[in-house]
Scaffold this motif. Sequence first.
Motif, PDB file in Angstrom:
ATOM      1  N   SER A   1      38.381  20.508 -54.946  1.00  0.00           N
ATOM      2  CA  SER A   1      37.505  21.361 -54.146  1.00  0.00           C
ATOM      3  C   SER A   1      37.373  20.793 -52.739  1.00  0.00           C
ATOM      4  CB  SER A   1      36.126  21.459 -54.789  1.00  0.00           C
ATOM      5  OG  SER A   1      36.206  22.167 -56.016  1.00  0.00           O
ATOM      6  N   SER A   2      37.007  21.672 -51.800  1.00  0.00           N
ATOM      7  CA  SER A   2      36.910  21.266 -50.404  1.00  0.00           C
ATOM      8  C   SER A   2      35.815  22.063 -49.713  1.00  0.00           C
ATOM      9  CB  SER A   2      38.247  21.509 -49.690  1.00  0.00           C
ATOM     10  OG  SER A   2      38.142  21.216 -48.307  1.00  0.00           O
ATOM     11  N   ILE A   3      35.234  21.495 -48.653  1.00  0.00           N
ATOM     12  CA  ILE A   3      34.303  22.248 -47.815  1.00  0.00           C
ATOM     13  C   ILE A   3      34.896  22.464 -46.423  1.00  0.00           C
ATOM     14  CG2 ILE A   3      32.220  21.502 -49.032  1.00  0.00           C
ATOM     15  CD1 ILE A   3      31.801  19.467 -46.698  1.00  0.00           C
ATOM     16  N   GLY A   4      36.164  22.088 -46.231  1.00  0.00           N
ATOM     17  CA  GLY A   4      36.786  22.220 -44.918  1.00  0.00           C
ATOM     18  C   GLY A   4      37.931  23.208 -44.912  1.00  0.00           C
ATOM     19  N   VAL A   5      37.840  24.230 -44.080  1.00  0.00           N
ATOM     20  CA  VAL A   5      38.937  25.187 -43.916  1.00  0.00           C
ATOM     21  C   VAL A   5      39.731  24.780 -42.682  1.00  0.00           C
ATOM     22  CG1 VAL A   5      39.550  27.593 -43.450  1.00  0.00           C
ATOM     23  CG2 VAL A   5      37.620  27.068 -44.961  1.00  0.00           C
ATOM     24  N   GLY A   6      41.033  24.671 -42.826  1.00  0.00           N
ATOM     25  CA  GLY A   6      41.817  24.277 -41.659  1.00  0.00           C
ATOM     26  C   GLY A   6      43.250  23.973 -42.009  1.00  0.00           C
TER      27      GLY A   6
ATOM     28  N   TYR B   1      51.916   7.654 -36.935  1.00  0.00           N
ATOM     29  CA  TYR B   1      51.353   8.818 -36.255  1.00  0.00           C
ATOM     30  C   TYR B   1      50.222   9.427 -37.071  1.00  0.00           C
ATOM     31  CZ  TYR B   1      55.438   8.821 -33.194  1.00  0.00           C
ATOM     32  OH  TYR B   1      56.396   8.477 -32.285  1.00  0.00           O
ATOM     33  N   LYS B   2      49.240   9.972 -36.366  1.00  0.00           N
ATOM     34  CA  LYS B   2      48.170  10.730 -36.999  1.00  0.00           C
ATOM     35  C   LYS B   2      48.399  12.217 -36.703  1.00  0.00           C
ATOM     36  CE  LYS B   2      45.117   8.039 -39.111  1.00  0.00           C
ATOM     37  NZ  LYS B   2      44.712   8.271 -40.523  1.00  0.00           N
ATOM     38  N   GLN B   3      48.605  13.012 -37.760  1.00  0.00           N
ATOM     39  CA  GLN B   3      48.707  14.457 -37.611  1.00  0.00           C
ATOM     40  C   GLN B   3      47.291  15.011 -37.423  1.00  0.00           C
ATOM     41  OE1 GLN B   3      51.053  16.102 -40.943  1.00  0.00           O
ATOM     42  NE2 GLN B   3      51.723  13.997 -41.335  1.00  0.00           N
ATOM     43  N   LEU B   4      47.075  15.807 -36.390  1.00  0.00           N
ATOM     44  CA  LEU B   4      45.745  16.375 -36.147  1.00  0.00           C
ATOM     45  C   LEU B   4      45.539  17.599 -37.027  1.00  0.00           C
ATOM     46  CD1 LEU B   4      45.383  16.070 -32.259  1.00  0.00           C
ATOM     47  CD2 LEU B   4      44.892  14.385 -34.048  1.00  0.00           C
ATOM     48  N   ILE B   5      44.421  17.601 -37.745  1.00  0.00           N
ATOM     49  CA  ILE B   5      44.105  18.666 -38.698  1.00  0.00           C
ATOM     50  C   ILE B   5      42.752  19.275 -38.335  1.00  0.00           C
ATOM     51  CG2 ILE B   5      43.680  19.209 -41.134  1.00  0.00           C
ATOM     52  CD1 ILE B   5      46.510  18.232 -40.692  1.00  0.00           C
ATOM     53  N   SER B   6      42.696  20.601 -38.201  1.00  0.00           N
ATOM     54  CA  SER B   6      41.387  21.244 -38.012  1.00  0.00           C
ATOM     55  C   SER B   6      40.670  21.272 -39.358  1.00  0.00           C
ATOM     56  CB  SER B   6      41.555  22.661 -37.467  1.00  0.00           C
ATOM     57  OG  SER B   6      42.303  23.468 -38.356  1.00  0.00           O
ATOM     58  N   TYR B   7      39.362  21.026 -39.348  1.00  0.00           N
ATOM     59  CA  TYR B   7      38.576  20.956 -40.584  1.00  0.00           C
ATOM     60  C   TYR B   7      37.231  21.615 -40.301  1.00  0.00           C
ATOM     61  CZ  TYR B   7      37.853  18.812 -45.208  1.00  0.00           C
ATOM     62  OH  TYR B   7      37.686  18.592 -46.553  1.00  0.00           O
ATOM     63  N   CYS B   8      37.098  22.875 -40.678  1.00  0.00           N
ATOM     64  CA  CYS B   8      35.922  23.680 -40.310  1.00  0.00           C
ATOM     65  C   CYS B   8      34.979  23.859 -41.489  1.00  0.00           C
ATOM     66  CB  CYS B   8      36.362  25.055 -39.814  1.00  0.00           C
ATOM     67  SG  CYS B   8      37.416  24.996 -38.357  1.00  0.00           S
ATOM     68  N   LEU B   9      33.725  23.450 -41.297  1.00  0.00           N
ATOM     69  CA  LEU B   9      32.683  23.662 -42.290  1.00  0.00           C
ATOM     70  C   LEU B   9      31.999  24.988 -41.993  1.00  0.00           C
ATOM     71  CD1 LEU B   9      31.031  20.114 -42.057  1.00  0.00           C
ATOM     72  CD2 LEU B   9      33.140  20.763 -43.234  1.00  0.00           C
TER      73      LEU B   9
END
Length: 203
Positions: free
Chosen positions: A93-98, A59-67
């Motif tokens: 570090s990350s550039i995606g909030v979600g 399964y692929k868990q869906l993740i929101s990833y907002c730049l």
Amino acid sequence: MSKFDEKIIVVPREIVFNHEKNAFNGFLSKNVPMGEKIFDTLDQYEVKRRGDMEEDPAYKQLISYCLLENENGETLVYERLSGGGEERLHGQSSIGVGGHMNDVLDAQNVNEVLRVNAQRELEEEIGLSSSKTQNMEYLGFINDDTNEVGEVHLGIVFKIRVDTENVEVKETDTLKIKWMHQGRIDNYDDFETWSALILKAFN
């Protein structure tokens, strides 16, 4: 409730990637045919217990990833501190909030499900109310099957233009933020895999 008991939305890998015909690694734009085909599978999502999904590559868990981009053209960069939920990403570090997505019972379509979840994460993590995220733009997908975290997740990538003054860290024990011009980020080693892949795709 334990985070492992949370009910999240997932799509079977064989459906989302059409029995591996549409499998990819890296960033995939919404505008290419394969991106459109993958998006069309998302309405076949199922609701599962998170703890059962974390190590199940079927399964692929869906993740929101907002730049996030501010009025100066800078990108939000944040560091995941030790108080955060996903231990495998601490110190990166990350550039995606979600985050993980939940079912939205009164949603009219899967697009609304994705956006409601993305907006909730933005409000929870950096204090952006839904009225400040109306310009959310869907960009595509991010996937990385080369490591155990990426193998069970699929990122839905959005971009939002915001005013710096509207962004504040709500969970100071889990996140530390700064603003940077993407062109000045020349070392991807400190970034989690998804962010590094997006930075390379957009540079």
